[in-house]
Write a protein that holds these residues in place. Structure first.
Motif, PDB file in Angstrom:
ATOM      1  N   GLN A  14      12.493  -2.333   7.770  1.00 58.16           N
ATOM      2  CA  GLN A  14      11.359  -1.858   6.993  1.00 58.16           C
ATOM      3  C   GLN A  14      11.804  -1.212   5.682  1.00 58.16           C
ATOM      4  OE1 GLN A  14       8.958   0.638   9.517  1.00 58.16           O
ATOM      5  NE2 GLN A  14       8.533  -1.008  10.995  1.00 58.16           N
ATOM      6  N   GLN A  15      12.962  -0.560   5.699  1.00 62.78           N
ATOM      7  CA  GLN A  15      13.502  -0.031   4.455  1.00 62.78           C
ATOM      8  C   GLN A  15      13.802  -1.154   3.466  1.00 62.78           C
ATOM      9  OE1 GLN A  15      16.817   2.648   4.917  1.00 62.78           O
ATOM     10  NE2 GLN A  15      15.915   3.681   6.700  1.00 62.78           N
TER      11      GLN A  15
ATOM     12  N   LEU B  26       0.825  -1.208   0.000  1.00 63.38           N
ATOM     13  CA  LEU B  26       0.000   0.000   0.000  1.00 63.38           C
ATOM     14  C   LEU B  26       0.860   1.260   0.000  1.00 63.38           C
ATOM     15  CD1 LEU B  26      -2.801  -1.057   2.520  1.00 63.38           C
ATOM     16  CD2 LEU B  26      -2.961  -0.902   0.025  1.00 63.38           C
ATOM     17  N   VAL B  27       1.960   1.230   0.759  1.00 63.01           N
ATOM     18  CA  VAL B  27       2.855   2.389   0.784  1.00 63.01           C
ATOM     19  C   VAL B  27       3.447   2.626  -0.595  1.00 63.01           C
ATOM     20  CG1 VAL B  27       5.009   3.299   1.735  1.00 63.01           C
ATOM     21  CG2 VAL B  27       3.375   2.169   3.238  1.00 63.01           C
TER      22      VAL B  27
ATOM     23  N   VAL C 160      12.152  -1.762  -0.276  1.00 63.77           N
ATOM     24  CA  VAL C 160      12.989  -1.855  -1.471  1.00 63.77           C
ATOM     25  C   VAL C 160      12.764  -3.184  -2.191  1.00 63.77           C
ATOM     26  CG1 VAL C 160      15.370  -1.986  -2.302  1.00 63.77           C
ATOM     27  CG2 VAL C 160      14.728  -0.264  -0.591  1.00 63.77           C
ATOM     28  N   ARG C 161      12.713  -4.287  -1.419  1.00 67.16           N
ATOM     29  CA  ARG C 161      12.546  -5.588  -2.038  1.00 67.16           C
ATOM     30  C   ARG C 161      11.193  -5.701  -2.767  1.00 67.16           C
ATOM     31  NH1 ARG C 161      14.863 -10.474  -1.082  1.00 67.16           N
ATOM     32  NH2 ARG C 161      16.693  -9.156  -0.754  1.00 67.16           N
ATOM     33  N   ILE C 162      10.133  -5.223  -2.137  1.00 66.21           N
ATOM     34  CA  ILE C 162       8.804  -5.307  -2.763  1.00 66.21           C
ATOM     35  C   ILE C 162       8.722  -4.365  -3.953  1.00 66.21           C
ATOM     36  CG2 ILE C 162       6.344  -4.915  -2.400  1.00 66.21           C
ATOM     37  CD1 ILE C 162       6.684  -5.884   0.420  1.00 66.21           C
ATOM     38  N   ALA C 163       9.361  -3.201  -3.874  1.00 66.43           N
ATOM     39  CA  ALA C 163       9.368  -2.280  -5.013  1.00 66.43           C
ATOM     40  C   ALA C 163      10.091  -2.890  -6.200  1.00 66.43           C
ATOM     41  CB  ALA C 163      10.028  -0.965  -4.598  1.00 66.43           C
ATOM     42  N   GLU C 164      11.193  -3.580  -5.949  1.00 64.00           N
ATOM     43  CA  GLU C 164      11.909  -4.253  -7.034  1.00 64.00           C
ATOM     44  C   GLU C 164      11.055  -5.344  -7.661  1.00 64.00           C
ATOM     45  OE1 GLU C 164      15.433  -5.627  -5.204  1.00 64.00           O
ATOM     46  OE2 GLU C 164      16.464  -3.684  -5.266  1.00 64.00           O
ATOM     47  N   ALA C 165      10.315  -6.085  -6.814  1.00 63.12           N
ATOM     48  CA  ALA C 165       9.443  -7.132  -7.337  1.00 63.12           C
ATOM     49  C   ALA C 165       8.299  -6.553  -8.166  1.00 63.12           C
ATOM     50  CB  ALA C 165       8.897  -7.975  -6.193  1.00 63.12           C
TER      51      ALA C 165
ATOM     52  N   LYS D 214      10.227   6.046  -6.037  1.00 62.80           N
ATOM     53  CA  LYS D 214      10.533   6.688  -4.761  1.00 62.80           C
ATOM     54  C   LYS D 214      10.731   5.656  -3.664  1.00 62.80           C
ATOM     55  CE  LYS D 214       9.172  10.666  -1.994  1.00 62.80           C
ATOM     56  NZ  LYS D 214       8.251  11.814  -1.894  1.00 62.80           N
ATOM     57  N   ALA D 215      10.020   4.527  -3.749  1.00 68.13           N
ATOM     58  CA  ALA D 215      10.177   3.474  -2.738  1.00 68.13           C
ATOM     59  C   ALA D 215      11.555   2.830  -2.826  1.00 68.13           C
ATOM     60  CB  ALA D 215       9.091   2.423  -2.912  1.00 68.13           C
TER      61      ALA D 215
END
Length: 380
Positions: free
Chosen positions: A91-92, A67-68, A96-101, A76-77
């Motif tokens: 949490q960072q 959601l973030v 980052v990992r979910i943004a890459e995915a 930006k994430a």
């Protein structure tokens, strides 16, 4: 519009509270309300340019991180460590990992290989499968032999009834088909041998041809191949059905050894049955050759028997019969092992039944070829 998870102060957007799966639907609804109030078609574009504060987030999991990222944008994430250093490192890393995915393409291009590469890869896979299969076979043979040695000195644990039942099924019931097949093959060998030897005026040596071929090779080999197709498949189907019905698991739960209860009686029955069937096959093959010699070659039965007794020593009979226990052990072990490999479906039972027949016939012919070379070098 202040809320439990989002607070706005001028150009600063503060995310707060627990952004977790438990609050996913409520946070999603809040984000939808903000989007409706601000009348912005793409909320992520505007939030990505605003000052975002994440220091008030108390908990964050995968659902909240998604959601973030939907709120601030993937780009930006991925740079969250530059503008949200107050956020915990864990949490960072999660953001980052979910943004890459999320940024990775969903359609993965399948690599194309040449036909030569595919053929080599297929050969390699087959060789690896064969190597794994042979390792499993050797390990299972060792397990069977170890269990057999443990029971030799414990007669009370011998399963005589089961062994006798398997002898009847695998041995006695197979006598007619083995006798008929070897009789016909003996007749064919005699007829073909006479056809060739007749040009040299050596028709009488057809008797030696039939005798040598059946006493040393065909008698035991044909019986072993028939049992590989008839009995090894039956062993695989029986044990595979028990595996599918979880009967083997029930035996193990009761503290019983499946090798002792299921494998050893079948192995012992094969060790008894195949030598007897090989003997029957030898006699039937000689009978088929004698019939052709009598009816087509003008060789009387008395002459046939006298030549057989004079030219053929008992060594050939012993050489042929000595291979029967080896063939029997290999066929029984392969049939039982493939039964234990069944995964539980009817398709698996059929596949492993076919595999047991193919493996058994292949191993029988391979061992027979190696034995022939060995006996030839030894002069037997």
């Amino acid at each position: 519009m202040p809320s439990e998870w989002i607070a706005r102060d001028d150009q600063t957007l503060t995310l707060q509270g627990e952004w977790t799966l438990a609050n996913y639907r409520a946070i999603k609804s809040t984000l939808a309300d903000h989007k409706a109030d601000t009348k912005v078609p793409n909320e992520a574009d505007r939030f990505a340019k605003e000052t975002i504060s994440l220091e008030a987030i108390t908990r964050l999991d995968t659902a909240g991180a998604i959601l973030v990222i939907e709120l601030i944008g993937v780009e930006k994430a991925q740079k969250v460590s530059e503008w949200a250093a107050e956020l915990p490192k864990e949490q960072q890393a999660l953001l980052v990992r979910i943004a890459e995915a999320m940024d990775a393409p969903l359609d993965v291009e399948t690599p194309s290989y040449s036909r030569i590469s595919q053929a080599l890869a297929s050969v390699g896979q087959q060789m690896l499968g064969l190597w794994s299969q042979q390792r499993q076979l050797l390990a299972f043979i060792g397990l069977v032999i170890a269990t057999l040695f443990q029971l030799i000195l414990r007669p009370r644990r011998w399963r005589v009834t089961a062994t006798v039942a398997h002898v009847q099924q695998s041995g006695l019931n197979a006598v007619p088909i083995v006798a008929l097949l070897t009789f016909m093959v003996g007749a064919v060998v005699a007829f073909l041998g006479a056809t060739v030897l007749q040009d040299f005026g050596a028709t009488v040596y057809t008797i030696d041809l039939v005798a040598f071929s059946f006493l040393r090779e065909f008698g035991v080999l044909l019986a072993a191949i028939l049992l590989a197709g008839r009995t090894a498949s039956a062993f695989t189907a029986q044990i595979g059905a028990m595996k599918s019905n979880e009967e083997i698991d029930a035996l193990q739960a009761q503290g019983l050894d499946p090798i002792e209860l299921l494998v050893l009686p079948r192995v012992m029955a094969m060790l008894i049955s195949l030598p007897m069937l090989a003997f029957v096959g030898m006699l039937s093959g000689l009978a088929g050759g004698a019939m052709v010699a009598t009816l087509s070659l003008d060789i009387s039965l008395t002459q046939f028997m006298n030549t057989l007794q004079k030219d053929v020593s008992v060594t050939h009979f012993l050489v042929g019969l000595s291979k029967a226990p080896v063939f029997a052990f290999v066929i029984a072990v392969i049939g039982c092992l493939e039964g234990f490999k069944v995964s539980g479906s009817a398709q698996s039972v059929g596949a492993h039944t076919t595999s047991s027949v193919v493996q058994s016939i292949f191993m029988v012919i391979l061992i027979d070829a190696l034995a022939a070379l060995f006996f030839m070098e030894m002069g037997w």
